[in-house]
Design a protein around this motif. Structure first.
Motif, PDB file in Angstrom:
ATOM      1  N   ALA A 119       1.042  -1.129  -0.135  1.00 40.36           N
ATOM      2  CA  ALA A 119       0.045   0.175  -0.151  1.00 40.36           C
ATOM      3  C   ALA A 119       0.764   1.277   0.091  1.00 40.36           C
ATOM      4  N   GLU A 120       2.085   1.058   0.322  1.00 43.24           N
ATOM      5  CA  GLU A 120       2.998   2.263   0.340  1.00 43.24           C
ATOM      6  C   GLU A 120       2.922   2.925  -1.317  1.00 43.24           C
ATOM      7  N   TYR A 121       2.931   2.136  -2.227  1.00 44.38           N
ATOM      8  CA  TYR A 121       3.016   2.427  -3.538  1.00 44.38           C
ATOM      9  C   TYR A 121       1.685   3.188  -3.729  1.00 44.38           C
ATOM     10  N   GLU A 122       0.698   2.647  -3.286  1.00 42.62           N
ATOM     11  CA  GLU A 122      -0.730   3.426  -3.746  1.00 42.62           C
ATOM     12  C   GLU A 122      -0.536   4.774  -2.904  1.00 42.62           C
ATOM     13  N   GLY A 123      -0.068   4.936  -2.175  1.00 43.85           N
ATOM     14  CA  GLY A 123      -0.132   6.153  -1.108  1.00 43.85           C
ATOM     15  C   GLY A 123       0.748   7.358  -2.019  1.00 43.85           C
ATOM     16  N   LEU A 124       1.676   6.592  -2.520  1.00 48.24           N
ATOM     17  CA  LEU A 124       2.388   7.485  -3.325  1.00 48.24           C
ATOM     18  C   LEU A 124       1.768   8.172  -4.404  1.00 48.24           C
ATOM     19  N   VAL A 125       1.149   7.071  -5.276  1.00 50.75           N
ATOM     20  CA  VAL A 125       0.417   7.530  -6.574  1.00 50.75           C
ATOM     21  C   VAL A 125      -0.861   8.449  -6.136  1.00 50.75           C
ATOM     22  N   ALA A 126      -1.508   8.076  -4.930  1.00 49.54           N
ATOM     23  CA  ALA A 126      -2.394   9.134  -4.479  1.00 49.54           C
ATOM     24  C   ALA A 126      -2.070  10.375  -4.227  1.00 49.54           C
ATOM     25  N   ARG A 127      -0.735  10.816  -3.585  1.00 50.77           N
ATOM     26  CA  ARG A 127      -0.399  11.895  -3.400  1.00 50.77           C
ATOM     27  C   ARG A 127       0.082  12.629  -4.736  1.00 50.77           C
ATOM     28  N   ILE A 128       0.803  11.930  -5.738  1.00 50.92           N
ATOM     29  CA  ILE A 128       1.003  12.562  -7.078  1.00 50.92           C
ATOM     30  C   ILE A 128      -0.417  12.969  -7.853  1.00 50.92           C
ATOM     31  N   VAL A 129      -1.225  12.053  -7.746  1.00 50.00           N
ATOM     32  CA  VAL A 129      -2.613  12.419  -8.431  1.00 50.00           C
ATOM     33  C   VAL A 129      -3.221  13.702  -7.738  1.00 50.00           C
ATOM     34  N   ALA A 130      -3.109  13.828  -6.417  1.00 47.78           N
ATOM     35  CA  ALA A 130      -3.723  14.875  -5.636  1.00 47.78           C
ATOM     36  C   ALA A 130      -3.109  16.056  -5.891  1.00 47.78           C
ATOM     37  N   ASP A 131      -1.627  15.969  -5.817  1.00 42.52           N
ATOM     38  CA  ASP A 131      -0.929  17.314  -6.233  1.00 42.52           C
ATOM     39  C   ASP A 131      -1.405  17.841  -7.597  1.00 42.52           C
ATOM     40  N   PHE A 132      -1.798  16.975  -8.496  1.00 42.37           N
ATOM     41  CA  PHE A 132      -1.826  17.392  -9.789  1.00 42.37           C
ATOM     42  C   PHE A 132      -3.263  18.160  -9.786  1.00 42.37           C
ATOM     43  N   ALA A 133      -4.394  17.417  -9.153  1.00 45.31           N
ATOM     44  CA  ALA A 133      -5.660  17.510  -9.232  1.00 45.31           C
ATOM     45  C   ALA A 133      -5.915  19.099  -8.645  1.00 45.31           C
ATOM     46  N   GLN A 134      -4.980  19.474  -7.594  1.00 47.18           N
ATOM     47  CA  GLN A 134      -5.198  20.477  -6.638  1.00 47.18           C
ATOM     48  C   GLN A 134      -4.713  21.759  -7.132  1.00 47.18           C
ATOM     49  N   GLU A 135      -3.782  21.430  -8.001  1.00 47.77           N
ATOM     50  CA  GLU A 135      -3.090  22.799  -8.905  1.00 47.77           C
ATOM     51  C   GLU A 135      -1.943  22.332  -9.650  1.00 47.77           C
ATOM     52  N   HIS A 136      -2.387  22.756 -10.978  1.00 51.74           N
ATOM     53  CA  HIS A 136      -1.655  22.391 -11.955  1.00 51.74           C
ATOM     54  C   HIS A 136      -1.747  23.462 -13.380  1.00 51.74           C
ATOM     55  N   ASP A 137      -0.732  23.742 -13.880  1.00 52.17           N
ATOM     56  CA  ASP A 137      -0.887  24.605 -15.157  1.00 52.17           C
ATOM     57  C   ASP A 137      -0.827  23.759 -16.329  1.00 52.17           C
ATOM     58  N   PRO A 138      -2.317  24.014 -16.885  1.00 52.73           N
ATOM     59  CA  PRO A 138      -2.480  23.201 -18.022  1.00 52.73           C
ATOM     60  C   PRO A 138      -1.657  23.362 -19.351  1.00 52.73           C
ATOM     61  N   ARG A 139      -0.968  24.574 -19.432  1.00 56.10           N
ATOM     62  CA  ARG A 139      -0.018  24.934 -20.370  1.00 56.10           C
ATOM     63  C   ARG A 139       1.154  24.114 -20.347  1.00 56.10           C
ATOM     64  N   THR A 140       1.555  23.707 -19.099  1.00 54.67           N
ATOM     65  CA  THR A 140       2.795  22.932 -18.928  1.00 54.67           C
ATOM     66  C   THR A 140       2.667  21.710 -18.239  1.00 54.67           C
ATOM     67  N   GLU A 141       1.560  21.200 -17.866  1.00 58.47           N
ATOM     68  CA  GLU A 141       1.351  19.834 -17.095  1.00 58.47           C
ATOM     69  C   GLU A 141       0.141  19.229 -17.742  1.00 58.47           C
ATOM     70  N   ARG A 142       0.145  18.021 -17.844  1.00 60.34           N
ATOM     71  CA  ARG A 142      -1.029  17.342 -18.547  1.00 60.34           C
ATOM     72  C   ARG A 142      -1.222  15.712 -18.122  1.00 60.34           C
ATOM     73  N   VAL A 143      -2.405  15.146 -18.101  1.00 60.66           N
ATOM     74  CA  VAL A 143      -2.512  13.835 -17.899  1.00 60.66           C
ATOM     75  C   VAL A 143      -3.083  13.495 -19.209  1.00 60.66           C
ATOM     76  N   TRP A 144      -2.839  12.222 -19.675  1.00 64.25           N
ATOM     77  CA  TRP A 144      -3.443  11.562 -20.801  1.00 64.25           C
ATOM     78  C   TRP A 144      -3.956  10.219 -20.382  1.00 64.25           C
ATOM     79  N   ILE A 145      -5.309  10.016 -20.794  1.00 64.52           N
ATOM     80  CA  ILE A 145      -5.658   8.676 -20.577  1.00 64.52           C
ATOM     81  C   ILE A 145      -6.139   8.044 -22.030  1.00 64.52           C
TER      82      ILE A 145
END
Length: 310
Positions: free
Chosen positions: A177-203
């Protein structure tokens, strides 16, 4: 290869499948076919009955009887298709979605337990062998990168990224679960604050469902972007999905004006490392560490997008 070889493999594999359903409760109270119908409806929520019959290769009368039982049990609703008023659209009710989720969880747990006995180094071989069987015995049409759509995430799909990373890395590499926690923090940081001109997620989407993902975020080093959370679902591997995702990050980072693209991975992820190398990434350092419940060797990779000062 002879007929006897194929029959021997069939006996072996049906034994494996039977072992997954220990206690005979995996699909209960549904048959295997009914479980597959629920799965398809859960992953393509606007199927017509005709599409469902074609995709599963079922007799029309047999499928109709299944849907009648599901409707009587409150699992599905039938309405007029938006595409063709002569067709019937099938959708899951809340109870139907709960039933499909229960079956999916049982299947994931069973397959995860099976893979738990497979050495990490053999899992890639296993997936490749399965892909070969599908290619050879399929209908002759090899699904490829042209069938994949890359798009930005929809509502709820950032959560899908966390969930699928946790499940797949636990099943394939035994990470905790340590890995799940790491991924959750990465995703939460992106969701909370990111610049769409320089940061992006692809599905990556295939057949109306997510089959992969990747992120490009700003790195702490000036002028650098970081590739994160590359993932391709096992059933979509061998179709160029990972290649498309990494290529999208490289192109975006270059167009956004980054000087370099960096990433961190682990040496056990051999398929991903080959993919990074193919796109021009260079291994610049590695260090052993104990993370996610395993002894690993972390690796730093770098891709120069333009020369310093250029």
């Amino acid at each position: 290869m002879t007929v006897q070889d194929v029959r021997a493999f069939n006996r072996f594999y049906t034994g494996v499948i039977g072992a997954l359903d220990y206690g005979r409760h995996l699909y209960a109270p549904y048959t295997l076919t009914e479980s597959r119908v629920l799965y398809e409806l859960a992953h393509a929520p606007h199927l017509d009955a005709a599409d469902l019959r074609t995709s599963l290769g079922l007799d029309a009368g047999y499928l109709s009887r299944i849907l009648n039982r599901f409707e009587a049990a409150g699992l599905v609703e039938r309405g007029v298709s938006e595409r063709d008023t002569r067709r019937r659209r099938i959708t899951l009710t809340a109870s139907g979605r709960e039933a499909a989720a229960m079956l999916d969880e049982r299947a994931r747990d069973s397959v995860g337990a099976l893979l738990g006995g497979v050495a990490p180094g053999d899992r890639a071989r296993l997936v490749e062998a399965m892909g070969t069987i599908r290619d050879v015995l399929g209908d002759g049409r090899r699904e490829g990168a042209e069938d994949i759509v890359l798009r930005q995430p929809r509502t709820g799909e950032l959560g899908w990224i966390v969930q699928r990373n946790a499940v797949l890395y636990a099943a394939e590499y035994g990470w905790d679960a340590e890995y799940e926690g790491l991924v959750a923090r990465i995703v939460a940081d992106f969701a909370q604050e990111h610049d769409p001109r320089t940061e992006r997620v692809w599905i990556a989407e295939a057949d109306g469902r997510p089959v992969g993902c990747v992120m490009c975020v700003r790195d702490d080093a000036p002028g650098a972007a970081r590739l994160r959370l590359l993932l391709v679902e096992p059933g979509a591997r061998g179709r160029g999905v990972g290649d498309r995702l990494v290529g999208a990050v490289v192109d975006f980072a270059r167009e956004a004006g980054y000087r370099e693209l960096v990433l961190w991975t682990n040496d056990v992820l051999s398929s991903a490392r080959r993919l990074y190398r193919r796109h021009g990434f260079v291994l610049v350092g590695e260090r052993p560490h104990h993370s996610f419940g395993k002894d690993l060797v972390g690796q730093d990779w770098r891709l120069a997008l333009r020369e310093a000062g250029g």
